[in-house]
Design an enzyme around this catalytic site. Structure first.
Site, PDB file in Angstrom:
ATOM      1  N   ARG A 104       0.732  -1.200   0.219  1.00  0.00           N
ATOM      2  CA  ARG A 104       0.002   0.059   0.011  1.00  0.00           C
ATOM      3  C   ARG A 104       0.819   1.198  -0.063  1.00  0.00           C
ATOM      4  O   ARG A 104       1.766   1.425   0.926  1.00  0.00           O
ATOM      5  CB  ARG A 104      -0.853  -0.096   1.178  1.00  0.00           C
ATOM      6  N   HIS A 131      -7.566   0.824  -5.950  1.00  0.00           N
ATOM      7  CA  HIS A 131      -7.803  -0.085  -5.003  1.00  0.00           C
ATOM      8  C   HIS A 131      -8.435  -1.391  -5.409  1.00  0.00           C
ATOM      9  O   HIS A 131      -9.701  -1.656  -5.098  1.00  0.00           O
ATOM     10  CB  HIS A 131      -8.657   0.432  -3.893  1.00  0.00           C
ATOM     11  N   GLN A 134     -10.077  -4.198  -3.097  1.00  0.00           N
ATOM     12  CA  GLN A 134     -11.458  -3.813  -2.449  1.00  0.00           C
ATOM     13  C   GLN A 134     -12.459  -4.028  -3.702  1.00  0.00           C
ATOM     14  O   GLN A 134     -13.444  -4.675  -2.863  1.00  0.00           O
ATOM     15  CB  GLN A 134     -11.441  -2.226  -1.992  1.00  0.00           C
ATOM     16  N   ASP A 227     -17.733   6.452  -0.551  1.00  0.00           N
ATOM     17  CA  ASP A 227     -16.372   6.393   0.027  1.00  0.00           C
ATOM     18  C   ASP A 227     -15.996   7.707   0.848  1.00  0.00           C
ATOM     19  O   ASP A 227     -16.522   8.940   0.515  1.00  0.00           O
ATOM     20  CB  ASP A 227     -15.223   6.172  -0.984  1.00  0.00           C
ATOM     21  N   CYS A 267     -16.344   1.024   1.440  1.00  0.00           N
ATOM     22  CA  CYS A 267     -15.096   0.141   1.597  1.00  0.00           C
ATOM     23  C   CYS A 267     -14.608   0.461   3.248  1.00  0.00           C
ATOM     24  O   CYS A 267     -13.934  -0.383   3.524  1.00  0.00           O
ATOM     25  CB  CYS A 267     -14.209   0.661   0.574  1.00  0.00           C
ATOM     26  N   ARG A 295     -12.713  -9.206   2.103  1.00  0.00           N
ATOM     27  CA  ARG A 295     -11.437  -8.779   1.507  1.00  0.00           C
ATOM     28  C   ARG A 295     -10.378 -10.118   1.651  1.00  0.00           C
ATOM     29  O   ARG A 295      -9.824 -10.363   0.877  1.00  0.00           O
ATOM     30  CB  ARG A 295     -10.874  -7.627   2.467  1.00  0.00           C
TER      31      ARG A 295
HETATM   32  N1  NVA Z   1     -10.257   6.052  -0.927  1.00  0.00           N
HETATM   33  C1  NVA Z   1     -10.077   5.701   0.342  1.00  0.00           C
HETATM   34  C2  NVA Z   1     -10.068   4.306   0.560  1.00  0.00           C
HETATM   35  C3  NVA Z   1      -9.930   3.861   1.806  1.00  0.00           C
HETATM   36  C4  NVA Z   1     -10.075   2.343   1.835  1.00  0.00           C
HETATM   37  C5  NVA Z   1      -8.400   6.387   0.748  1.00  0.00           C
HETATM   38  O1  NVA Z   1      -7.767   6.233  -0.258  1.00  0.00           O
HETATM   39  O2  NVA Z   1      -8.073   6.921   1.823  1.00  0.00           O
END
Ligand code: NVA
Length: 314
Positions: A104, A131, A134, A227, A267, A295
């Protein structure tokens, strides 16, 4: 790079048929979580987090263990990736220790560089742009509530320029879904992502549109998604974002414009009263906790899929 080495850096690293195969495998793994052991040994999988995490770390760690492997948490700060050592050198070193890497981080280009040099499959555990893990979990969750993905209409409300907006466009197109991104001007997905989604959709029957009016976007949706307005790394823009995203909040009244059997997705982490009403998030049509659980199953399936495509170690 090994000729047959596969990575999962963005949603469209899987073909439509491969996405369906991984989703089927994920459902089978959910039904029998301890049967498949492609990481028996135990082989290690490195997990690196340059941004906060709860679901991703927990689900990868549990999933890797269930696959018979050892989840190795590599501290990106201590390693100083890209500072103390180049991304390429980190990749070369880690690739000699582990069977796969989940990372990540911020820049998609850094992830691609890791993949280029690791010699083992690399999985996107979230970047600024995508992502995809997800989305596998989300599509798996939709399939638990709807007979098929193709032909369903999805409304995504909020930051269309985020990793989640982009990934819904690509993954939804692969699955033959109709994805409506409802976002204010300035927060729409990059034209390249729309173009790619439409290119995929030409093959699968999926469509991808930007609908600025959230009420129009919600009409007749099977799946309603939102989100956070402030993705990780965007904290300094919090005020400006809170001002512009208000009309895109997934409120109960917006949710009621969707089909009566629509499901609500997020998410997580969620901010009740901001991007989503508590009534929707905690309501009976919400599937957010299933998404979180899935997940693990989805990531196990994609790891197993990628490990099948690995030849001899260099
Ligand atoms: N768009 C959010 C997703 C978190 C799982 C972020 O990047 O923080």
């Amino acid at each position: 790079m090994l000729p047959d080495l596969r990575h999962f850096l963005r949603d469209d690293d899987l073909s439509p048929a491969e996405q369906a195969e991984v989703l089927e495998l994920a459902a089978a793994m959910k039904a029998a979580p301890y049967d498949a052991k492609p990481l028996a040994g135990p082989q290690s999988v490195a997990m690196i987090f340059d941004k906060p995490t709860l679901r991703t770390q927990a689900s990868f760690a549990a999933g890797i263990a269930e696959l018979g492997g050892h989840p190795m948490l590599v501290d990106g700060q201590l390693a100083g990736i890209g500072k103390r050592e180049s991304v390429a050198d980190v990749a070369r070193v880690l690739g000699r220790q582990v069977s796969a890497i989940a990372w990540r981080t911020f820049a998609q280009a850094d992830l691609a560089e890791m993949a280029e040099h690791a010699g083992v499959p690399v999985v996107n555990a979230l970047t600024d742009d995508f992502h995809p893990c997800q989305l596998l979990a989300d599509l798996m969750t939709v399939l638990e509530h709807k007979p098929q993905l193709a032909g369903l209409t999805v409304g995504f409300f909020g930051d269309g320029a985020s990793n989640m907006g982009n990934s819904w466009l690509l993954a939804g197109a692969l699955a033959g879904m109709h994805v409506r991104i409802s976002a204010p001007e300035g927060y729409t997905p990059a034209p390249e992502v729309f173009d790619r989604a439409r290119e995929i959709g030409a093959e699968t029957g999926g469509t991808a549109v930007w609908e600025q009016d959230p009420r129009a976007a919600a009409e007749g949706c099977d799946v309603m998604v939102t989100d956070t307005w402030i993705s990780m790394g965007k904290e300094e823009e919090a005020q400006a974002r809170t001002e512009v995203f208000g009309p895109y909040s997934l409120t109960q009244s917006l949710f009621e414009l969707a089909r009566p059997d629509a499901i609500a997705m997020h998410c997580l982490p969620a901010y009740r009263g901001k991007e989503i009403d508590a009534e929707v998030l905690d309501g009976i049509q919400s599937v957010v906790w299933d998404e979180a659980e899935n997940r693990r199953h989805a990531q196990k399936a994609v790891l197993a899929f990628l490990l099948r495509h690995v030849g001899e170690r260099p």
